[in-house]
Design a protein around this motif. Structure first.
Motif, PDB file in Angstrom:
ATOM      1  N   LEU A 125       2.666   8.040  -1.265  1.00 18.34           N
ATOM      2  CA  LEU A 125       1.680   9.046  -1.631  1.00 18.34           C
ATOM      3  C   LEU A 125       1.335   9.795  -0.343  1.00 18.34           C
ATOM      4  N   TYR A 126       2.027  10.909  -0.108  1.00 15.07           N
ATOM      5  CA  TYR A 126       1.869  11.647   1.149  1.00 15.07           C
ATOM      6  C   TYR A 126       0.725  12.654   1.101  1.00 15.07           C
ATOM      7  N   LEU A 127       0.591  13.398   0.035  1.00 12.61           N
ATOM      8  CA  LEU A 127      -0.393  14.461  -0.174  1.00 12.61           C
ATOM      9  C   LEU A 127      -0.124  15.731   0.613  1.00 12.61           C
ATOM     10  N   ARG A 128       0.758  15.656   1.606  1.00 10.98           N
ATOM     11  CA  ARG A 128       1.122  16.870   2.339  1.00 10.98           C
ATOM     12  C   ARG A 128       2.467  16.639   2.999  1.00 10.98           C
ATOM     13  N   ARG A 129       3.015  17.721   3.569  1.00  7.42           N
ATOM     14  CA  ARG A 129       4.321  17.645   4.213  1.00  7.42           C
ATOM     15  C   ARG A 129       4.250  16.790   5.475  1.00  7.42           C
ATOM     16  N   PRO A 130       5.373  16.142   5.861  1.00  9.65           N
ATOM     17  CA  PRO A 130       5.373  15.359   7.094  1.00  9.65           C
ATOM     18  C   PRO A 130       5.134  16.228   8.313  1.00  9.65           C
ATOM     19  N   ASP A 131       4.635  15.612   9.401  1.00 10.59           N
ATOM     20  CA  ASP A 131       4.365  16.348  10.634  1.00 10.59           C
ATOM     21  C   ASP A 131       5.639  16.956  11.222  1.00 10.59           C
ATOM     22  N   ALA A 132       6.746  16.215  11.137  1.00 11.35           N
ATOM     23  CA  ALA A 132       8.011  16.713  11.674  1.00 11.35           C
ATOM     24  C   ALA A 132       8.615  17.722  10.699  1.00 11.35           C
ATOM     25  N   GLN A 133       8.969  18.885  11.187  1.00 10.72           N
ATOM     26  CA  GLN A 133       9.527  19.946  10.361  1.00 10.72           C
ATOM     27  C   GLN A 133      10.816  20.473  10.981  1.00 10.72           C
ATOM     28  N   VAL A 134      11.710  20.942  10.127  1.00 10.07           N
ATOM     29  CA  VAL A 134      12.924  21.590  10.625  1.00 10.07           C
ATOM     30  C   VAL A 134      12.528  22.929  11.234  1.00 10.07           C
ATOM     31  N   PRO A 135      12.939  23.210  12.484  1.00 12.07           N
ATOM     32  CA  PRO A 135      12.555  24.476  13.114  1.00 12.07           C
ATOM     33  C   PRO A 135      13.044  25.675  12.311  1.00 12.07           C
ATOM     34  N   LYS A 136      12.224  26.711  12.265  1.00 17.58           N
ATOM     35  CA  LYS A 136      12.621  27.934  11.599  1.00 17.58           C
ATOM     36  C   LYS A 136      13.425  28.812  12.556  1.00 17.58           C
ATOM     37  N   ASN A 137      14.327  29.582  11.989  1.00 13.28           N
ATOM     38  CA  ASN A 137      15.116  30.541  12.764  1.00 13.28           C
ATOM     39  C   ASN A 137      15.906  29.877  13.901  1.00 13.28           C
ATOM     40  N   TYR A 138      16.373  28.637  13.645  1.00 11.24           N
ATOM     41  CA  TYR A 138      17.141  27.985  14.677  1.00 11.24           C
ATOM     42  C   TYR A 138      18.557  28.568  14.722  1.00 11.24           C
ATOM     43  N   LYS A 139      19.164  28.483  15.853  1.00 11.16           N
ATOM     44  CA  LYS A 139      20.484  29.047  16.051  1.00 11.16           C
ATOM     45  C   LYS A 139      21.552  28.149  15.466  1.00 11.16           C
ATOM     46  N   GLY A 150       0.833  -1.190   0.000  1.00 10.16           N
ATOM     47  CA  GLY A 150       0.000   0.000   0.000  1.00 10.16           C
ATOM     48  C   GLY A 150       0.871   1.244   0.000  1.00 10.16           C
ATOM     49  N   VAL A 151       0.642   2.147  -0.956  1.00  5.74           N
ATOM     50  CA  VAL A 151       1.484   3.334  -1.084  1.00  5.74           C
ATOM     51  C   VAL A 151       0.867   4.558  -0.416  1.00  5.74           C
ATOM     52  N   GLY A 152      -0.250   4.387   0.276  1.00  3.06           N
ATOM     53  CA  GLY A 152      -0.908   5.504   0.913  1.00  3.06           C
ATOM     54  C   GLY A 152      -2.105   5.975   0.106  1.00  3.06           C
ATOM     55  N   PRO A 153      -2.610   7.149   0.409  1.00  2.05           N
ATOM     56  CA  PRO A 153      -2.031   8.169   1.282  1.00  2.05           C
ATOM     57  C   PRO A 153      -2.024   7.752   2.754  1.00  2.05           C
ATOM     58  N   GLY A 154      -1.048   8.316   3.456  1.00  2.00           N
ATOM     59  CA  GLY A 154      -0.915   8.031   4.872  1.00  2.00           C
ATOM     60  C   GLY A 154       0.141   8.910   5.495  1.00  2.00           C
ATOM     61  N   PRO A 155       0.187   8.934   6.831  1.00  2.00           N
ATOM     62  CA  PRO A 155       1.215   9.707   7.539  1.00  2.00           C
ATOM     63  C   PRO A 155       2.615   9.206   7.217  1.00  2.00           C
ATOM     64  N   TYR A 156       3.559  10.086   7.252  1.00  2.00           N
ATOM     65  CA  TYR A 156       4.918   9.826   6.789  1.00  2.00           C
ATOM     66  C   TYR A 156       5.564   8.625   7.479  1.00  2.00           C
ATOM     67  N   THR A 157       5.590   8.614   8.807  1.00  2.00           N
ATOM     68  CA  THR A 157       6.362   7.601   9.525  1.00  2.00           C
ATOM     69  C   THR A 157       5.822   6.206   9.294  1.00  2.00           C
ATOM     70  N   GLY A 158       4.526   6.004   9.503  1.00  2.00           N
ATOM     71  CA  GLY A 158       3.959   4.677   9.333  1.00  2.00           C
ATOM     72  C   GLY A 158       4.050   4.182   7.906  1.00  2.00           C
ATOM     73  N   LEU A 159       3.752   5.041   6.966  1.00  2.84           N
ATOM     74  CA  LEU A 159       3.724   4.660   5.556  1.00  2.84           C
ATOM     75  C   LEU A 159       5.067   4.142   5.077  1.00  2.84           C
ATOM     76  N   ARG A 160       6.144   4.801   5.464  1.00  8.82           N
ATOM     77  CA  ARG A 160       7.457   4.414   4.931  1.00  8.82           C
ATOM     78  C   ARG A 160       7.918   3.064   5.470  1.00  8.82           C
ATOM     79  N   VAL A 161       7.405   2.633   6.629  1.00 11.27           N
ATOM     80  CA  VAL A 161       7.780   1.323   7.173  1.00 11.27           C
ATOM     81  C   VAL A 161       7.405   0.220   6.191  1.00 11.27           C
ATOM     82  N   GLY A 162       6.168   0.241   5.728  1.00 11.42           N
ATOM     83  CA  GLY A 162       5.726  -0.780   4.795  1.00 11.42           C
ATOM     84  C   GLY A 162       6.422  -0.700   3.452  1.00 11.42           C
ATOM     85  N   LEU A 163       6.609   0.512   2.954  1.00  9.34           N
ATOM     86  CA  LEU A 163       7.240   0.694   1.653  1.00  9.34           C
ATOM     87  C   LEU A 163       8.691   0.238   1.647  1.00  9.34           C
ATOM     88  N   VAL A 164       9.433   0.604   2.672  1.00  4.63           N
ATOM     89  CA  VAL A 164      10.842   0.195   2.742  1.00  4.63           C
ATOM     90  C   VAL A 164      10.946  -1.317   2.895  1.00  4.63           C
TER      91      VAL A 164
END
Length: 217
Positions: free
Chosen positions: A198-212, A63-77
Motif C-alpha cells: 500500500l504505497y499511496l504515492r509514487r516511489p521516491d526514485a524516478q526514471v529521469p526525464k529527457n535522458y539521452k 504489514g502492507v503499509g502505507p510506507g516508503p517503497y524500499t523499506g516496505l517491499r523488504v518485509g512483503l517479499v
C-alpha cells in the motif's frame, strides 16, 4: 498455531511470534536504512528465543503499509517467500492498524506515520480495532482541522506537534501488537488484506526525464 509477524513499512524493523494465546518472542529495532540487513537476523532471533524452527510456523502476518517503497517491499517479499516455502497462508494487515491496536485508545484518535517529504500517512480510528475510511497521505497542515483536538500516535504525530497537539506513544510499529491483532481476527474468522504494498504515492526514485538514449553503432 504459531504466527510469524513482520513489518518494515516504517523505520522500525519489527518481528514477533504469537502462539494463538500470547506473544512468545519479539524483536524491535529502529533503523530506516537497514531493513534488508536487519530483518532476517531478527527472525532468527525470535525463533531462537522461542525455541522453535521456522518449520513450526503455521502462518505469516505482514504489514502492507502505507510506507516508503524500499523499506516496505523488504518485509512483503520476505513474508511471501516464507509463506511459499512453508506452504502456509500469509495475512496482510495495514501498518496503521497495528499501531492503533498497540495504542489501545478508546474513542476517536489518529494514527500518523512519517511519509517523508514533510507528509504523513494517517487514518482515523473509532477504537483500537476500528478504522474509519482508508489511509491517506497528506501534509499535516492540510489536515489540521480534521485531526484537531484528537489524540494521535505514531512518529508522524510526534514530528508535527503543532498539528497533532495531543501526540502520544507508541511512536513505532510493533509486530507483537500486529500479531495479537491478527490472532484475534483469525479467531473471529475475519478477512485480511492481500500481501501487496500500500504505497499511496509514487516511489521516491524516478526514471529521469529527457535522458539521452545511446544506441550501438
Amino acid at each position: 498455531m504459531l504466527l510469524l509477524a513482520v513489518d518494515t513499512a516504517t523505520p522500525a524493523v519489527t518481528v514477533a511470534l504469537h502462539d494463538g494465546e500470547s506473544v512468545v518472542a519479539e524483536s524491535n529495532q529502529v533503523d530506516a536504512r537497514r531493513h534488508g540487513e536487519l530483518l532476517l537476523p531478527s527472525v532468527d532471533k525470535v525463533l531462537a528465543e522461542a525455541g522453535v524452527t521456522l518449520e513450526a510456523v503455521t502462518g505469516v502476518v505482514v504489514g502492507v503499509g502505507p510506507g516508503p517503497y524500499t523499506g516496505l517491499r523488504v518485509g512483503l517479499v520476505t513474508a511471501s517467500t516464507f509463506a511459499a516455502v512453508l506452504g502456509v497462508p500469509v495475512h496482510g494487515l495495514c501498518t496503521l492498524d497495528g499501531l492503533a491496536y498497540a495504542a489501545g485508545i478508546e474513542g476517536p484518535f489518529i494514527v500518523a506515520t512519517d511519509a517523508r517529504r514533510k507528509e504523513v500517512y494517517w487514518a482515523r480510528y473509532e477504537d483500537p480495532r476500528t478504522r474509519v475510511g482508508e489511509p491517506a497521505v497528506d501534509r499535516p497542515a492540510d489536515i489540521a482541522e480534521q485531526v484537531a483536538g484528537l489524540p494521535a500516535v505514531g512518529q508522524g504525530a510526534l514530528l508535527y506537534p503543532e498539528v497533532f497537539t495531543d501526540a502520544r506513544n507508541p511512536e513505532h510499529q510493533s509486530a507483537a501488537a500486529m500479531a495479537s491483532l491478527a490472532a484475534e481476527r483469525l479467531a473471529a474468522g475475519l478477512e485480511f488484506l492481500p500481501p501487496t504494498p500500500l504505497y499511496l504515492r509514487r516511489p521516491d526514485a524516478q526514471v529521469p526525464k529527457n535522458y539521452k538514449v545511446v544506441t550501438p553503432q
